[in-house]
Design an enzyme around this catalytic site. Structure first.
Site, PDB file in Angstrom:
ATOM      1  N   VAL A   1       0.843  -1.203   0.000  1.00  0.00           N
ATOM      2  CA  VAL A   1       0.000   0.000   0.000  1.00  0.00           C
ATOM      3  C   VAL A   1       0.877   1.253   0.000  1.00  0.00           C
ATOM      4  CG1 VAL A   1      -1.684   1.307   1.367  1.00  0.00           C
ATOM      5  CG2 VAL A   1      -1.934  -1.172   1.103  1.00  0.00           C
TER       6      VAL A   1
ATOM      7  N   CYS B   1      -5.019 -10.187   3.239  1.00  0.00           N
ATOM      8  CA  CYS B   1      -6.162  -9.280   3.453  1.00  0.00           C
ATOM      9  C   CYS B   1      -7.462  -9.989   3.782  1.00  0.00           C
ATOM     10  CB  CYS B   1      -6.341  -8.408   2.224  1.00  0.00           C
ATOM     11  SG  CYS B   1      -4.840  -7.495   1.847  1.00  0.00           S
TER      12      CYS B   1
ATOM     13  N   PHE C   1     -14.590 -12.271  -9.207  1.00  0.00           N
ATOM     14  CA  PHE C   1     -14.466 -12.946  -7.909  1.00  0.00           C
ATOM     15  C   PHE C   1     -15.478 -14.069  -7.724  1.00  0.00           C
ATOM     16  CE2 PHE C   1     -11.072 -10.973  -5.429  1.00  0.00           C
ATOM     17  CZ  PHE C   1     -10.604 -10.147  -6.435  1.00  0.00           C
TER      18      PHE C   1
ATOM     19  N   GLU D   1      -7.449   1.821   1.106  1.00  0.00           N
ATOM     20  CA  GLU D   1      -6.807   1.428  -0.146  1.00  0.00           C
ATOM     21  C   GLU D   1      -7.434   0.123  -0.621  1.00  0.00           C
ATOM     22  OE1 GLU D   1      -4.293   2.828  -2.109  1.00  0.00           O
ATOM     23  OE2 GLU D   1      -5.077   1.160  -3.287  1.00  0.00           O
ATOM     24  N   PHE D   2      -7.668   0.027  -1.928  1.00  0.00           N
ATOM     25  CA  PHE D   2      -8.350  -1.166  -2.443  1.00  0.00           C
ATOM     26  C   PHE D   2      -7.480  -1.967  -3.412  1.00  0.00           C
ATOM     27  CE2 PHE D   2     -11.651   2.009  -1.445  1.00  0.00           C
ATOM     28  CZ  PHE D   2     -12.354   1.294  -0.478  1.00  0.00           C
TER      29      PHE D   2
ATOM     30  N   ARG E   1       1.550 -15.221   2.417  1.00  0.00           N
ATOM     31  CA  ARG E   1       0.726 -15.143   3.624  1.00  0.00           C
ATOM     32  C   ARG E   1      -0.623 -15.840   3.406  1.00  0.00           C
ATOM     33  NH1 ARG E   1       1.446  -8.877   5.000  1.00  0.00           N
ATOM     34  NH2 ARG E   1       1.753  -8.808   2.750  1.00  0.00           N
TER      35      ARG E   1
END
Ligand code: UGA
Length: 449
Positions: A14, A275, A264, A160-161, A342
């Protein structure tokens, strides 16, 4: 406020992708990190992680003198009049977010602006639960600066996207900008920074001004809804498998409804990354704390945890007992185009493969150095896809990097002991592989035909 100069605290995806974007839009930007090598490298134009196209763009901005890095938060804040907080908010054991880094930099901001003239805007970009900016950042900055929010300094929350792997694209061409403002003046300053941003159709980007707490929640709500869409497709994939129906065909038919959209809805072996798992857990933990039930979000987490085990069931259904089998395991990162591991689904899947007595030869173009510390299992880390495939009993795809998607059926037939691919990401056209004589099985496919 005269010319806007920006400091960005935090050099993760970010902070750095955002910082590069501000510099590219003509705002002199300093980013900070706590590791000396990261700062040294950044000042030579080298980012601390892999992200497509980022290095070239960072180098250009560094060479133009628009982007630089320092270890010293105070110096960066003093040389700027807008500070973005972009530090990590990792999960604590109870699922809630660890705000230690946010608190630390809020203190630095307070100290740095204490003796600084002029109005300074503080913008939280880190993902934080509603109330954090006003109830944590604001009092800390006021305490250490001796100044008043809304008068001497402004406060906003600007979520933030961006997606990893597409960080450059998403930060340069966002769909929307959300500005949660404590005071309208601060909101206007942040608005000016994004005023000339365009989306990827070269249209002006909608800029939404909302209450500060609403901006904080918008970030969680957006990630939770996206995680829910994926989970929905994953659940349907299991129903499809029972009926020998292709879930991708079903979701295509669903997604063409403009109220839903096709994004998605790709079924796979579960969502990972830094996230979705973190943010859905955080919202569930928050809801529990305030006495709100979240059966939908609970189910999203549950389904996502069992999806890798469902993938193992598909593998076992295809090849039988795994004892003594060698698996070519393709893709270790949580998704393609990133070295990030992650919450990657590769880990639970590989652990289970070993538990069942299999051996893994893995291939990933970028993620070894981040994956290796996650496990002591005797995984073979191969330099090429060919080495991973050679003499393996079958291949499994967890992360569909382009070079993995581009493997030719002939290569699979030549190198694998038996030409079997079990696909966790729909990396291939199943019919094409079948026609070429490769056995194709995967999530949401007609595995029992
Ligand atoms: C996600 C959001 O997409 C971003 O908008 C957000 O800014 C970011 O989190 C964040 O909060 O910082 P990211 O985690 O980088 O971005 O990656 P995604 O592309 O969303 O993928 C997340 C996981 O979902 C991956 O494991 C991916 O393989 C999986 N996924 C994604 C699916 O299984 N199916 C899909 O259709 C899409």
């Amino acid at each position: 406020m005269d010319g806007i100069r920006i400091s960005v605290l935090g050099m993760g995806y970010v902070g750095l992708a955002g910082g590069m974007g501000y510099a590219k839009h003509g705002f002199k930007t300093i980013v900070t990190a706590t590791t000396p090598s990261k700062v040294e490298n950044l000042n030579k134009g080298i980012p601390p992680f892999y992200e497509p196209e980022l290095e070239g763009l960072v180098r250009t901005e560094v060479n133009r003198g628009m982007l630089s890095a320092t270890l010293n938060n105070l110096e960066a804040i003093r040389q700027s009049n807008v500070t973005f907080i972009c530090v990590g908010t990792p999960s604590l054991p109870d699922g809630s977010a660890d705000l230690g880094a946010v608190e630390a930099v809020a203190k630095d901001i307070g100290i740095a602006i204490r003796d600084k003239d002029g109005y300074h805007v503080v913008a939280t970009k880190s993902t934080v639960v509603p109330g954090t900016t006003e109830n944590l950042v604001l009092p800390i900055v006021e305490k250490y600066s001796g100044k008043k929010a809304g008068k001497d300094f402004g406060l906003v929350m600007n979520p933030e996207f961006l997606r990893q792997g597409q960080a450059v694209h998403d930060s340069l061409y966002p769909d929307r900008i959300v500005i949660g403002e404590h005071d309208a003046k601060a909101g206007e300053v942040i608005h000016k920074i994004y005023r000339d941003y365009k989306n990827d159709k070269e249209e002006p980007v909608p800029i939404l001004h909302v209450e500060i707490k609403a901006a904080e929640l918008i970030k969680y709500a957006a990630n939770s809804l996206l995680a829910t869409k994926i989970t929905f497709a994953n659940e349907f994939s299991r129903i499809c498998e029972e009926f020998n129906i292709d879930v991708y065909e079903v979701m295509k038919g669903v997604g063409l409804d403009f109220r839903i959209n096709p994004m998605f809805l790709n079924a796979g072996c579960g969502f990972g990354g830094s996230c979705f798992p973190k943010d859905v857990n955080a919202i569930v933990a928050l809801a529990k704390k305030i006495g709100v039930e979240t059966p939908l979000m609970d189910a999203v987490l549950y389904t996502n945890d069992i999806q890798p085990m469902h993938f193992i069931d598909i593998i076992k259904e295809t090849v039988g007992n795994l004892k003594g089998k060698t698996v070519a395991f393709l893709g270790l990162s949580f998704k393609p185009d990133t070295d990030d591991t992650r919450a990657t689904r590769a880990l639970p899947i590989i652990e289970k493969l070993y538990e069942e007595g299999a051996m893994v030869k893995a291939y990933d173009p970028k993620a070894y150095y981040k994956f290796k510390p996650l496990t002591d299992l005797p995984i073979g880390y191969m330099d090429t896809i060919e080495e991973a495939l050679k003499d393996a009993d079958f291949a499994v795809v967890q992360s569909d990097w382009q070079e993995i998607r581009e493997i030719e059926p002939e290569t699979l037939k030549r190198l694998l002991k038996k030409p079997i691919v079990i696909d966790g990401r729909r990396s291939y056209d199943p019919e094409r592989l079948k026609k070429a004589g490769v056995v194709y099985k995967g999530v949401g496919w007609k595995n029992r035909e």
